[in-house]
Structures are given as structure tokens and as C-alpha cells.
Motif scaffolding. Structure first.
Motif, PDB file in Angstrom:
ATOM      1  N   TRP A 124       0.819  -1.214   0.000  1.00 29.60           N
ATOM      2  CA  TRP A 124       0.000   0.000   0.000  1.00 29.60           C
ATOM      3  C   TRP A 124       0.848   1.258   0.000  1.00 29.60           C
ATOM      4  O   TRP A 124       0.396   2.308  -0.453  1.00 29.60           O
ATOM      5  N   GLU A 268     -18.896  -2.870   9.261  1.00 28.12           N
ATOM      6  CA  GLU A 268     -19.421  -2.826   7.897  1.00 28.12           C
ATOM      7  C   GLU A 268     -20.924  -2.552   7.881  1.00 28.12           C
ATOM      8  O   GLU A 268     -21.421  -1.910   6.952  1.00 28.12           O
ATOM      9  N   PRO A 275     -15.699   1.743   1.421  1.00 28.35           N
ATOM     10  CA  PRO A 275     -15.001   0.613   0.776  1.00 28.35           C
ATOM     11  C   PRO A 275     -13.731   0.192   1.539  1.00 28.35           C
ATOM     12  O   PRO A 275     -12.603   0.400   1.091  1.00 28.35           O
ATOM     13  N   PHE A 276     -13.932  -0.411   2.700  1.00 26.29           N
ATOM     14  CA  PHE A 276     -12.797  -0.833   3.510  1.00 26.29           C
ATOM     15  C   PHE A 276     -11.922  -1.841   2.760  1.00 26.29           C
ATOM     16  O   PHE A 276     -12.428  -2.758   2.102  1.00 26.29           O
ATOM     17  N   THR A 277     -10.618  -1.678   2.867  1.00 30.07           N
ATOM     18  CA  THR A 277      -9.665  -2.712   2.454  1.00 30.07           C
ATOM     19  C   THR A 277      -9.216  -3.422   3.719  1.00 30.07           C
ATOM     20  O   THR A 277      -8.674  -2.788   4.637  1.00 30.07           O
ATOM     21  N   TRP A 278      -9.456  -4.731   3.781  1.00 30.90           N
ATOM     22  CA  TRP A 278      -9.096  -5.510   4.972  1.00 30.90           C
ATOM     23  C   TRP A 278      -7.747  -6.159   4.730  1.00 30.90           C
ATOM     24  O   TRP A 278      -7.578  -6.945   3.804  1.00 30.90           O
ATOM     25  N   ILE A 279      -6.788  -5.819   5.572  1.00 39.20           N
ATOM     26  CA  ILE A 279      -5.401  -6.248   5.373  1.00 39.20           C
ATOM     27  C   ILE A 279      -5.176  -7.617   6.013  1.00 39.20           C
ATOM     28  O   ILE A 279      -5.572  -7.856   7.157  1.00 39.20           O
ATOM     29  N   ASP A 285      -7.958 -11.710   7.984  1.00 38.11           N
ATOM     30  CA  ASP A 285      -8.169 -10.415   7.326  1.00 38.11           C
ATOM     31  C   ASP A 285      -9.358  -9.655   7.893  1.00 38.11           C
ATOM     32  O   ASP A 285     -10.027  -8.904   7.169  1.00 38.11           O
ATOM     33  N   PHE A 289      -8.179  -2.470   9.002  1.00 36.65           N
ATOM     34  CA  PHE A 289      -8.639  -1.951   7.715  1.00 36.65           C
ATOM     35  C   PHE A 289      -7.792  -0.774   7.264  1.00 36.65           C
ATOM     36  O   PHE A 289      -7.127  -0.103   8.058  1.00 36.65           O
ATOM     37  N   LEU A 291      -8.003   2.688   4.544  1.00 35.89           N
ATOM     38  CA  LEU A 291      -8.784   3.567   3.680  1.00 35.89           C
ATOM     39  C   LEU A 291      -7.898   4.692   3.169  1.00 35.89           C
ATOM     40  O   LEU A 291      -7.067   5.225   3.912  1.00 35.89           O
ATOM     41  N   LYS A 292      -8.071   5.041   1.889  1.00 37.67           N
ATOM     42  CA  LYS A 292      -7.457   6.244   1.355  1.00 37.67           C
ATOM     43  C   LYS A 292      -8.324   7.441   1.758  1.00 37.67           C
ATOM     44  O   LYS A 292      -9.505   7.308   2.068  1.00 37.67           O
ATOM     45  N   GLN A 295     -11.657   7.842   0.211  1.00 37.56           N
ATOM     46  CA  GLN A 295     -12.637   6.783   0.483  1.00 37.56           C
ATOM     47  C   GLN A 295     -13.342   6.956   1.823  1.00 37.56           C
ATOM     48  O   GLN A 295     -14.286   6.227   2.114  1.00 37.56           O
TER      49      GLN A 295
END
Length: 298
Positions: A124, A268, A275-279, A285, A289, A291-292, A295
Motif C-alpha cells: 500500500w 461494515e 469501501p474498507f480494504t481488509w489487510i 483479514d 482496515f 482507507l485512502k 474513500q
């Protein structure tokens, strides 16, 4: 029992067996660095005797002096009777290869974000040298701020926490790593004391334990600061504030990374359009989380 042990137990092996038996009999909980009664007994005994923590076998049959035996039995008794986490007994905790001073003023360091920082948040963050400002929100002992400083050598880092007592511990750890010129300690209730600041990266391991989970915590956790664990009815009180305010404190291409415990489904549901990205971490996972800035919920 302990009076008898003082006269009959002679070797480190004897004391190790005794400690494991006492820990199992007491039904202790191991969630602060050790995985079992055996692992915790080994750590406490080696630490108390000032022996290398990764070398047990050469010393197993060594006979202890009377003073050494009393010191080991004392720490075994305190762990068993008081249910104090081992880290509070030894005043140290580890995250990977890094060790930190801890006491009852701070939560004992444990974070999946720590393992992500070992790889400089790849993929990332493509160029770690381009991170010039970072924030560790809810810093506690300062452990993640110190890992940030090692992961991103060009970054000036703010380490913020609501607790002035926790920040005293953080300052001690920052001094121990000679990072006073790079890490700025700030008393702040989440973002409240950071007006005007902007960061390339914000990380946070905030309080995230729900009311129901707080009621069922093992005794060991009850020695930790309540406000470092509890976060409202559903465990998301602090995380909501972070999500609703983080955009104001991130640069245009900034990233937010937050650890939330077992609250993925609840989060959620609360933010269905985010739009969470789960690492992926060593445990799966669902705990951290990303986020940009663009987002984040508006």
C-alpha cells in the motif's frame, strides 16, 4: 505450598515444573505475549534470573541460590494469586524484535499493525521514503510510533493519547530508542488536540472492546487501563470518531490504517458504503482496515 517449595525445589527445572503446575491449577489466561503456561513460566523464570530469554536448556539443571529461588517463587506467586499479566511483573513487553517498558499506566502492547510495519506497509506504500509525516493515534506506550519511526526514516511522527499517564510511559520508550528528535508526544482526545495538522499516514489501535465483551474479560485484562479497552456499547465509539474526522488530518494521498479487534461485521453494517480494504495479518483479514483519504465517509 510456597514455603515447602523454598526448601525442596533446587534446580531451574524444578521451578519450571512447579510454575507450570501452579499456573494451570490457577486457570490463568495467557493473552499478553505468551501462548501457554509453559511459555509464560519459561519467560518469567529466565527474566527473573537475568538469563537469555532464548536459552533455556543449558540452565535447566543449574541449582539456584536461596535468594534466586525466593525471587522466582515470588514472581510465580504474584502471577498466580494477583493474576497480574507477566508484562506488568517484568516491566517489559515485546513486539517482534523491539522491547518496551510498560506498567499499569498503559495497555500491554499487542497489535497486528506492528507486523505490517515490519514490511513498511507494502504494497500500500510503494516508496517508504516518501512518507514525511505520520500519526500514531491512541499511542499508549508509544510502541507503534517507535515502529513507525523505524519503518519510515524520513517521517516526523506525532504520538497522541488522551492519557497523560500513558504519555509518560511513551516518553520513556521514545527516550530509550533515542527518538526524541523524531517523535512528538501530544496529549489529545483522538483528533481534538491536533488542529491544523496533516499527515501522509495515520495509524491507530484505538479502544475497541464492546460492553458485553468488557463484562466477560479475564482477570488479567482488568489490570489494564479501562479507557484503553472499552469503546462503548458496540466497541466502535472511538473508531466512529476516527472515521468521521480522519479526512481533515490526511494529505490528499494520505492513508488511514486502524485495528478494530473482532468488530468487522459490526463496522461494515455501521458504514455500509465505505469501501474498507481488509489487510491480511497472521490471524486473518478481519482485524485491520485501510482507507485512502478519498474513500473516507463524508
Amino acid at each position: 505450598m510456597y514455603a515447602e517449595a523454598k526448601t525442596q525445589l533446587q534446580t531451574l527445572r524444578d521451578l519450571l515444573r512447579f510454575a507450570v503446575s501452579r499456573f494451570n491449577d490457577a486457570g490463568l489466561f495467557f493473552g499478553h505475549g505468551s501462548a501457554s503456561a509453559y511459555d509464560e513460566a519459561v519467560y518469567l523464570i529466565l527474566h527473573t534470573l537475568h538469563l537469555p530469554l532464548d536459552q533455556l536448556d543449558p540452565f535447566l539443571d543449574a541449582r539456584l541460590t536461596t535468594a534466586e529461588r525466593e525471587q522466582v517463587l515470588n514472581i510465580i506467586e504474584r502471577r498466580t494469586v494477583e493474576k497480574l499479566p507477566a508484562a506488568y511483573l517484568t516491566k517489559e513487553a515485546w513486539l517482534g524484535d523491539f522491547n518496551f517498558y510498560v506498567d499499569e499506566r498503559v495497555i500491554i502492547p499487542r497489535s497486528f499493525i506492528a507486523e505490517l510495519l515490519r514490511d513498511q506497509l507494502t504494497p500500500w506504500i510503494e516508496e517508504p521514503d516518501d512518507i514525511h509525516s505520520a500519526l500514531d493515534l491512541c499511542t499508549g506506550s508509544g510502541c507503534l510510533a517507535i515502529l513507525l519511526a523505524h519503518a519510515f526514516p524520513n517521517a516526523a511522527i506525532d504520538a497522541a493519547d488522551i492519557s497523560t499517564e500513558a504519555l509518560s510511559v511513551a516518553q520513556k520508550n521514545v527516550r530509550n530508542y533515542n527518538l526524541e528528535d523524531r517523535i512528538n508526544i501530544i496529549q489529545s482526545n483522538l483528533f481534538a488536540g491536533l488542529s491544523g495538522q496533516r499527515y501522509d499516514l495515520v495509524i491507530s489501535n484505538p479502544p475497541y472492546v464492546s460492553a458485553a465483551s468488557m463484562a466477560g474479560l479475564p482477570g488479567e485484562y482488568r489490570h489494564e487501563p479501562h479507557n484503553a479497552l472499552a469503546s462503548g456499547e458496540d466497541g466502535l465509539e472511538a473508531t466512529r470518531v476516527i472515521l468521521e474526522n480522519a479526512a481533515k488530518y490526511l494529505n490528499d494521498r494520505g492513508l488511514l490504517i486502524v485495528e478494530i479487534g473482532h468488530n468487522r461485521e459490526t463496522l461494515e453494517r455501521a458504514f455500509p458504503h465505505t469501501p474498507f480494504t481488509w489487510i491480511e495479518t497472521s490471524a486473518g483479514d478481519e482485524f485491520v482496515f485501510l482507507l485512502k483519504r478519498n474513500q473516507l465517509p463524508r
